[in-house]
Scaffold this motif. Structure first.
Motif, PDB file in Angstrom:
ATOM      1  N   THR A 269      39.702  32.168  47.324  1.00  0.00           N
ATOM      2  CA  THR A 269      38.419  32.844  47.062  1.00  0.00           C
ATOM      3  C   THR A 269      37.552  32.050  46.084  1.00  0.00           C
ATOM      4  O   THR A 269      36.338  32.245  46.039  1.00  0.00           O
ATOM      5  N   GLY A 270      38.170  31.147  45.314  1.00  0.00           N
ATOM      6  CA  GLY A 270      37.383  30.293  44.419  1.00  0.00           C
ATOM      7  C   GLY A 270      36.375  29.461  45.205  1.00  0.00           C
ATOM      8  O   GLY A 270      35.286  29.152  44.710  1.00  0.00           O
ATOM      9  N   LEU A 271      36.733  29.124  46.450  1.00  0.00           N
ATOM     10  CA  LEU A 271      35.830  28.321  47.282  1.00  0.00           C
ATOM     11  C   LEU A 271      34.529  29.068  47.563  1.00  0.00           C
ATOM     12  O   LEU A 271      33.472  28.444  47.679  1.00  0.00           O
TER      13      LEU A 271
ATOM     14  N   TYR B   4      33.008  31.166  45.521  1.00  0.00           N
ATOM     15  CA  TYR B   4      32.184  31.037  44.315  1.00  0.00           C
ATOM     16  C   TYR B   4      31.703  29.604  44.140  1.00  0.00           C
ATOM     17  O   TYR B   4      30.579  29.361  43.685  1.00  0.00           O
ATOM     18  N   ARG B   5      32.549  28.638  44.505  1.00  0.00           N
ATOM     19  CA  ARG B   5      32.124  27.229  44.423  1.00  0.00           C
ATOM     20  C   ARG B   5      30.964  26.965  45.388  1.00  0.00           C
ATOM     21  O   ARG B   5      30.015  26.252  45.058  1.00  0.00           O
ATOM     22  N   ALA B   6      31.058  27.532  46.593  1.00  0.00           N
ATOM     23  CA  ALA B   6      29.989  27.317  47.580  1.00  0.00           C
ATOM     24  C   ALA B   6      28.678  27.937  47.084  1.00  0.00           C
ATOM     25  O   ALA B   6      27.603  27.342  47.242  1.00  0.00           O
TER      26      ALA B   6
ATOM     27  N   VAL C 235      26.313  38.789  42.734  1.00  0.00           N
ATOM     28  CA  VAL C 235      27.006  37.713  43.473  1.00  0.00           C
ATOM     29  C   VAL C 235      28.391  38.212  43.872  1.00  0.00           C
ATOM     30  O   VAL C 235      28.803  38.113  45.033  1.00  0.00           O
ATOM     31  N   ARG C 236      29.116  38.796  42.935  1.00  0.00           N
ATOM     32  CA  ARG C 236      30.468  39.292  43.222  1.00  0.00           C
ATOM     33  C   ARG C 236      30.418  40.366  44.311  1.00  0.00           C
ATOM     34  O   ARG C 236      31.223  40.370  45.239  1.00  0.00           O
ATOM     35  N   ALA C 237      29.432  41.280  44.183  1.00  0.00           N
ATOM     36  CA  ALA C 237      29.322  42.387  45.147  1.00  0.00           C
ATOM     37  C   ALA C 237      29.107  41.846  46.563  1.00  0.00           C
ATOM     38  O   ALA C 237      29.663  42.374  47.531  1.00  0.00           O
TER      39      ALA C 237
ATOM     40  N   PHE D 231      33.797  40.495  52.646  1.00  0.00           N
ATOM     41  CA  PHE D 231      34.446  39.386  53.348  1.00  0.00           C
ATOM     42  C   PHE D 231      35.903  39.248  52.885  1.00  0.00           C
ATOM     43  O   PHE D 231      36.829  39.124  53.698  1.00  0.00           O
ATOM     44  N   GLN D 232      36.111  39.320  51.556  1.00  0.00           N
ATOM     45  CA  GLN D 232      37.468  39.148  51.027  1.00  0.00           C
ATOM     46  C   GLN D 232      38.386  40.296  51.456  1.00  0.00           C
ATOM     47  O   GLN D 232      39.537  40.084  51.821  1.00  0.00           O
ATOM     48  N   ARG D 233      37.849  41.536  51.418  1.00  0.00           N
ATOM     49  CA  ARG D 233      38.698  42.691  51.789  1.00  0.00           C
ATOM     50  C   ARG D 233      39.044  42.661  53.274  1.00  0.00           C
ATOM     51  O   ARG D 233      40.160  43.007  53.661  1.00  0.00           O
TER      52      ARG D 233
ATOM     53  N   ARG E 261      40.676  35.259  40.879  1.00  0.00           N
ATOM     54  CA  ARG E 261      40.724  35.749  39.496  1.00  0.00           C
ATOM     55  C   ARG E 261      40.876  37.271  39.443  1.00  0.00           C
ATOM     56  O   ARG E 261      41.394  37.803  38.460  1.00  0.00           O
ATOM     57  N   ASP E 262      40.368  37.950  40.485  1.00  0.00           N
ATOM     58  CA  ASP E 262      40.304  39.415  40.444  1.00  0.00           C
ATOM     59  C   ASP E 262      40.915  40.030  41.698  1.00  0.00           C
ATOM     60  O   ASP E 262      40.567  41.154  42.071  1.00  0.00           O
ATOM     61  N   ILE E 263      41.790  39.315  42.362  1.00  0.00           N
ATOM     62  CA  ILE E 263      42.308  39.827  43.638  1.00  0.00           C
ATOM     63  C   ILE E 263      43.196  41.054  43.395  1.00  0.00           C
ATOM     64  O   ILE E 263      43.019  42.086  44.031  1.00  0.00           O
TER      65      ILE E 263
ATOM     66  N   ALA F 268      36.261  26.178  28.460  1.00  0.00           N
ATOM     67  CA  ALA F 268      34.967  26.842  28.657  1.00  0.00           C
ATOM     68  C   ALA F 268      35.050  27.790  29.851  1.00  0.00           C
ATOM     69  O   ALA F 268      34.541  28.917  29.822  1.00  0.00           O
ATOM     70  N   ARG F 269      35.715  27.328  30.917  1.00  0.00           N
ATOM     71  CA  ARG F 269      35.829  28.154  32.116  1.00  0.00           C
ATOM     72  C   ARG F 269      36.732  29.375  31.845  1.00  0.00           C
ATOM     73  O   ARG F 269      36.423  30.485  32.266  1.00  0.00           O
ATOM     74  N   ASP F 270      37.844  29.161  31.118  1.00  0.00           N
ATOM     75  CA  ASP F 270      38.730  30.282  30.739  1.00  0.00           C
ATOM     76  C   ASP F 270      37.934  31.350  30.006  1.00  0.00           C
ATOM     77  O   ASP F 270      38.027  32.537  30.326  1.00  0.00           O
TER      78      ASP F 270
ATOM     79  N   ASP G 136      36.027  36.598  29.578  1.00  0.00           N
ATOM     80  CA  ASP G 136      35.191  37.436  28.711  1.00  0.00           C
ATOM     81  C   ASP G 136      34.064  38.143  29.435  1.00  0.00           C
ATOM     82  O   ASP G 136      33.335  38.929  28.835  1.00  0.00           O
ATOM     83  N   ARG G 137      33.876  37.842  30.743  1.00  0.00           N
ATOM     84  CA  ARG G 137      32.751  38.484  31.444  1.00  0.00           C
ATOM     85  C   ARG G 137      33.029  39.983  31.631  1.00  0.00           C
ATOM     86  O   ARG G 137      34.196  40.404  31.659  1.00  0.00           O
ATOM     87  N   THR G 138      31.944  40.757  31.789  1.00  0.00           N
ATOM     88  CA  THR G 138      32.145  42.196  31.977  1.00  0.00           C
ATOM     89  C   THR G 138      32.545  42.518  33.411  1.00  0.00           C
ATOM     90  O   THR G 138      33.300  43.453  33.658  1.00  0.00           O
TER      91      THR G 138
HETATM   92  O1   DC Z   1      39.799  29.019  41.586  1.00  0.00           O
HETATM   93  P1   DC Z   1      38.612  28.066  41.331  1.00  0.00           P
HETATM   94  O2   DC Z   1      38.824  27.164  40.145  1.00  0.00           O
HETATM   95  O3   DC Z   1      38.208  27.322  42.548  1.00  0.00           O
HETATM   96  O4   DC Z   1      37.381  29.051  40.975  1.00  0.00           O
HETATM   97  C1   DC Z   1      36.097  28.578  40.587  1.00  0.00           C
HETATM   98  C2   DC Z   1      35.399  29.650  39.759  1.00  0.00           C
HETATM   99  O5   DC Z   1      35.088  30.770  40.587  1.00  0.00           O
HETATM  100  C3   DC Z   1      36.195  30.212  38.593  1.00  0.00           C
HETATM  101  O6   DC Z   1      35.962  29.527  37.394  1.00  0.00           O
HETATM  102  C4   DC Z   1      35.775  31.654  38.505  1.00  0.00           C
HETATM  103  C5   DC Z   1      35.261  31.989  39.875  1.00  0.00           C
HETATM  104  N1   DC Z   1      36.150  32.885  40.639  1.00  0.00           N
HETATM  105  C6   DC Z   1      36.067  34.238  40.376  1.00  0.00           C
HETATM  106  O7   DC Z   1      35.326  34.646  39.477  1.00  0.00           O
HETATM  107  N2   DC Z   1      36.777  35.118  41.125  1.00  0.00           N
HETATM  108  C7   DC Z   1      37.602  34.690  42.099  1.00  0.00           C
HETATM  109  N3   DC Z   1      38.288  35.581  42.810  1.00  0.00           N
HETATM  110  C8   DC Z   1      37.737  33.298  42.341  1.00  0.00           C
HETATM  111  C9   DC Z   1      37.012  32.422  41.586  1.00  0.00           C
END
Ligand code: DC
Length: 204
Positions: free
Chosen positions: A33-35, A37-39, A85-87, A92-94, A108-110, A157-159, A164-166
């Motif tokens: 699923t990171g892909l 968000y990357r896209a 963006v998340r919404a 698609f993910q479900r 991150r939130d599966i 920074a990414r961690d 810390d996001r809501t």
């Molecule tokens: O897993 P990744 O490093 O390819 O993810 C890239 C970024 O996408 C990560 O820093 C946070 C976001 N992400 C997210 O918020 N929720 C997900 N389910 C997957 C990725």
């Protein structure tokens, strides 16, 4: 019948390799699923509005060859903090998670938001130093110029942004199996993950 495996964890903890290996072992589909968000992040770097980019994401956006760059990783982490963006990416993910034959989703939130009823949840982690060293080795192997301190700063920074996001912050689900890969070889980490999934597949 669907069988959903949720694998979450911070950047470079090994969840990508583990997820692919688990999916291959059990013969089930895998979604990184990171892909997604990357896209979205890559399209934002091209000048598209984040929400619009997420709502109009196409399959070919996932085939771009710049999705694994550090710049796109940071952009992904930034757009991932935006609720709209998340919404836009939830359905698609479900739908993928409900595939017949089963699915592994990593992100991150599966386990916490996308598939709270997953059959098995893993939270894969490792110390920031070890994750940075792995990412540094990977970037060097791909011929991308970088130095360890920059990679460590990027990982931290990414961690911070992801935790810390809501909106759907990175954290283990209460019922997740924790897998710390700091002191494990990739083979051992994969075996532990496969064992945890096999246990969940056993009839109770
Ligand atoms: O897993 P990744 O490093 O390819 O993810 C890239 C970024 O996408 C990560 O820093 C946070 C976001 N992400 C997210 O918020 N929720 C997900 N389910 C997957 C990725």
């Amino acid at each position: 019948m669907s069988f959903t495996v949720a694998i979450d964890g911070p950047a470079a903890a090994g969840k990508g390799t583990i997820s692919k290996a688990v999916a291959a072992h059990f013969g089930i589909a895998h979604l990184d699923t990171g892909l997604l968000y990357r896209a979205v992040g890559a399209r934002v770097l091209d000048g598209t509005d984040p929400e619009h980019a997420a709502q109009t994401l196409l399959a070919e956006d996932l085939d771009r060859n710049d999705l694994r760059t550090p710049e796109v990783a940071q952009a992904a982490s930034k757009v991932a903090a935006i609720g709209a963006v998340r919404a836009a990416l939830v359905d698609f993910q479900r739908a993928f998670a409900r595939r017949k034959g089963g699915a592994v989703l990593d992100g991150r939130d599966i386990g916490t938001v996308i598939c709270p009823n997953a059959d098995v949840k893993l939270f894969v982690t490792a110390s920031a130093d070890i994750r940075a060293q792995r990412r540094f080795d990977e970037l060097q192997a791909r011929g991308l110029a970088t130095d360890y301190d920059t990679v460590l700063a990027d990982v931290k920074a990414r961690d911070a942004r992801d935790m810390d996001r809501t909106e759907a912050p990175l954290k283990p689900a209460e019922d997740a199996v924790l897998l710390d890969t700091s002191a494990l070889s990739i083979e051992d980490a994969v075996q532990e993950a496969i064992a945890a999934v096999a246990k969940a597949k056993e009839p109770s």
